[in-house]
Design a protein around this motif. Structure first.
Motif: not given
Length: 76
Positions: A1-25
């Protein structure tokens, strides 16, 4: 089946990526979303710790300041 990432894990990834990009809003918006998706206060602390290691202390301090405000607003 398709590989999926659960919402919680995706949120954790998003926080680290967005921080690395410096997009604080966007970080503030995603911080709220992450808490809604089940990320705990301790997990948020660990994420900010990782941001400090890989993105630098000043960036982690800014994330911490925003997280502290959001947690206070939520009474956490």
């Amino acid at each position: 089946g398709d590989e999926t990432i659960d919402a919680k894990t995706r949120s954790m990834m998003n926080l680290t990526m967005i921080a690395a990009l410096g997009k604080m809003h966007e970080w503030e918006l995603h911080c709220n979303g992450a808490l809604n998706n089940g990320v705990t206060k301790d997990e948020l602390r660990a994420i900010i710790h990782a941001i400090g290691i890989y993105c630098g202390v000043p960036q982690a301090v800014e994330c911490f300041r925003i997280a502290k405000k959001i947690l206070a607003e939520r009474g956490l």
